[in-house]
Scaffold this motif. Structure first.
Motif, PDB file in Angstrom:
ATOM      1  N   LYS A 281       0.819  -1.217   0.000  1.00 44.04           N
ATOM      2  CA  LYS A 281       0.000   0.000   0.000  1.00 44.04           C
ATOM      3  C   LYS A 281       0.856   1.272   0.000  1.00 44.04           C
ATOM      4  O   LYS A 281       0.314   2.379  -0.048  1.00 44.04           O
ATOM      5  CB  LYS A 281      -0.931  -0.006   1.215  1.00 44.04           C
ATOM      6  N   ILE A 282       2.170   1.081   0.082  1.00 47.96           N
ATOM      7  CA  ILE A 282       3.066   2.241   0.078  1.00 47.96           C
ATOM      8  C   ILE A 282       4.170   2.022  -0.961  1.00 47.96           C
ATOM      9  O   ILE A 282       4.474   0.896  -1.343  1.00 47.96           O
ATOM     10  CB  ILE A 282       3.700   2.487   1.468  1.00 47.96           C
ATOM     11  N   GLY A 283       4.732   3.123  -1.428  1.00 46.85           N
ATOM     12  CA  GLY A 283       5.909   3.055  -2.289  1.00 46.85           C
ATOM     13  C   GLY A 283       7.063   3.705  -1.552  1.00 46.85           C
ATOM     14  O   GLY A 283       6.871   4.693  -0.832  1.00 46.85           O
ATOM     15  N   ILE A 284       8.253   3.140  -1.677  1.00 45.22           N
ATOM     16  CA  ILE A 284       9.408   3.660  -0.947  1.00 45.22           C
ATOM     17  C   ILE A 284      10.487   4.061  -1.938  1.00 45.22           C
ATOM     18  O   ILE A 284      10.846   3.290  -2.833  1.00 45.22           O
ATOM     19  CB  ILE A 284       9.969   2.611   0.035  1.00 45.22           C
ATOM     20  N   VAL A 285      10.989   5.287  -1.786  1.00 45.82           N
ATOM     21  CA  VAL A 285      12.076   5.791  -2.626  1.00 45.82           C
ATOM     22  C   VAL A 285      13.263   6.085  -1.718  1.00 45.82           C
ATOM     23  O   VAL A 285      13.149   6.869  -0.774  1.00 45.82           O
ATOM     24  CB  VAL A 285      11.658   7.072  -3.385  1.00 45.82           C
ATOM     25  N   PHE A 286      14.393   5.430  -1.993  1.00 41.86           N
ATOM     26  CA  PHE A 286      15.580   5.570  -1.153  1.00 41.86           C
ATOM     27  C   PHE A 286      16.605   6.522  -1.783  1.00 41.86           C
ATOM     28  O   PHE A 286      16.566   6.796  -2.984  1.00 41.86           O
ATOM     29  CB  PHE A 286      16.250   4.210  -0.946  1.00 41.86           C
ATOM     30  N   GLN A 287      17.548   6.942  -0.970  1.00 40.52           N
ATOM     31  CA  GLN A 287      18.627   7.810  -1.438  1.00 40.52           C
ATOM     32  C   GLN A 287      19.496   7.109  -2.480  1.00 40.52           C
ATOM     33  O   GLN A 287      19.934   7.714  -3.450  1.00 40.52           O
ATOM     34  CB  GLN A 287      19.480   8.244  -0.237  1.00 40.52           C
ATOM     35  N   ASP A 288      19.749   5.801  -2.275  1.00 37.72           N
ATOM     36  CA  ASP A 288      20.703   5.099  -3.139  1.00 37.72           C
ATOM     37  C   ASP A 288      20.021   4.202  -4.175  1.00 37.72           C
ATOM     38  O   ASP A 288      20.606   3.239  -4.665  1.00 37.72           O
ATOM     39  CB  ASP A 288      21.697   4.294  -2.295  1.00 37.72           C
ATOM     40  N   PHE A 289      18.778   4.533  -4.508  1.00 33.83           N
ATOM     41  CA  PHE A 289      18.035   3.935  -5.624  1.00 33.83           C
ATOM     42  C   PHE A 289      17.657   2.464  -5.397  1.00 33.83           C
ATOM     43  O   PHE A 289      16.543   2.068  -5.652  1.00 33.83           O
ATOM     44  CB  PHE A 289      18.783   4.067  -6.962  1.00 33.83           C
ATOM     45  N   LYS A 290      18.616   1.629  -4.979  1.00 33.43           N
ATOM     46  CA  LYS A 290      18.379   0.201  -4.697  1.00 33.43           C
ATOM     47  C   LYS A 290      17.826  -0.563  -5.905  1.00 33.43           C
ATOM     48  O   LYS A 290      16.965  -1.427  -5.774  1.00 33.43           O
ATOM     49  CB  LYS A 290      17.462   0.016  -3.470  1.00 33.43           C
ATOM     50  N   LEU A 291      18.336  -0.253  -7.084  1.00 32.09           N
ATOM     51  CA  LEU A 291      17.992  -1.039  -8.272  1.00 32.09           C
ATOM     52  C   LEU A 291      18.884  -2.280  -8.320  1.00 32.09           C
ATOM     53  O   LEU A 291      20.040  -2.239  -7.895  1.00 32.09           O
ATOM     54  CB  LEU A 291      18.192  -0.205  -9.546  1.00 32.09           C
ATOM     55  N   LEU A 292      18.346  -3.390  -8.830  1.00 32.76           N
ATOM     56  CA  LEU A 292      19.137  -4.618  -8.956  1.00 32.76           C
ATOM     57  C   LEU A 292      20.104  -4.455 -10.123  1.00 32.76           C
ATOM     58  O   LEU A 292      19.665  -4.271 -11.264  1.00 32.76           O
ATOM     59  CB  LEU A 292      18.209  -5.820  -9.181  1.00 32.76           C
ATOM     60  N   PRO A 293      21.420  -4.510  -9.864  1.00 29.49           N
ATOM     61  CA  PRO A 293      22.401  -4.155 -10.906  1.00 29.49           C
ATOM     62  C   PRO A 293      22.495  -5.151 -12.059  1.00 29.49           C
ATOM     63  O   PRO A 293      22.956  -4.800 -13.144  1.00 29.49           O
ATOM     64  CB  PRO A 293      23.727  -4.091 -10.128  1.00 29.49           C
TER      65      PRO A 293
END
Length: 227
Positions: free
Chosen positions: A83-95
């Motif tokens: 129910k929520i979306g989270i946006v982090f400082q370091d993106f946290k994309l799978l490389p």
């Protein structure tokens, strides 16, 4: 239907075993844009982590997107996070996966099954953040600002009621920070609630909104001109 999306009463936020914010009373309504500011170590990130179930609300009462934070069970956390979306400082994309695969991974992890529906949803959120042309690119091929746009798209995948943004411009240059904020404000204007922890006072002055400050163990609202 209640417009209240977050309610905290006499809440104490802990960082490890230390009470870092005490006696918080806070109401956030649907569609609000809220900044949480303060120096490093004053509790901004700990408050955000409590909201998405990474830290337990040990004292006081809290309800967020329909979940009781004080009685939150381990099995409920994945449902809360849908129910929520989270946006982090370091993106946290799978490389090791391209943009499309990064987003598909999240959909599968949150229970989506139909391939066609997933494809439609991925295209929809990429279009919303102006990133459809990056679908087949790997994260390392994107600039920091582009990666953060993908992170915002990821936060929109499950039609989140709230976007929690923890220092989303912390790793971005000033111009890209402004572009990211413009994107978040556009999403807010479409009806999404946004709670954003930041230490970037220049952005707050450029994009004014209700501002709460963590300082000396308390959380209080500050008037814009005194930030």
């Amino acid at each position: 239907m209640s417009q209240l999306i977050l309610s905290l009463r006499n809440a104490t936020i802990y960082q490890e075993n230390n009470a870092i914010l005490k006696d918080i009373d806070l109401d956030v309504n649907r569609g609000d844009f809220i900044y949480i500011i303060g120096k490093s170590g004053t509790g901004k990130s700990s408050l955000i982590k409590t909201l998405y179930g990474d830290l337990t609300l040990q004292r006081g009462e809290g309800e967020f997107v329909g979940y009781n934070l004080g009685n939150l069970k381990e099995r409920d956390i994945p449902y809360l996070r849908r129910k929520i979306g989270i946006v982090f400082q370091d993106f946290k994309l799978l490389p090791d996966r391209n943009v499309h695969e990064n987003l598909i991974f999240v959909l599968k992890a949150t229970g989506w099954k139909d391939k066609e529906e997933m494809l439609v949803k991925v295209n929809e959120v990429l279009d919303k953040v102006g990133m459809k042309h990056t679908a087949l690119k790997m994260p390392h091929q994107l600039s920091g600002g582009e990666q953060q746009r993908i992170a915002v798209a990821r936060a929109l995948l499950n039609d989140a009621e709230v976007i929690l943004a923890d220092e989303p411009t912390g790793n971005l240059d000033p111009q890209t920070s402004v572009e990211t904020m413009q994107l978040l404000r556009e999403i807010n204007q479409q009806g999404k609630t946004i709670i954003m922890a930041t230490h970037d006072y220049a952005l707050i002055m450029k994009f004014p909104a209700k501002t709460l400050k963590c300082d000396e163990g308390t959380l209080f609202e500050v008037v814009q001109r005194t930030v």
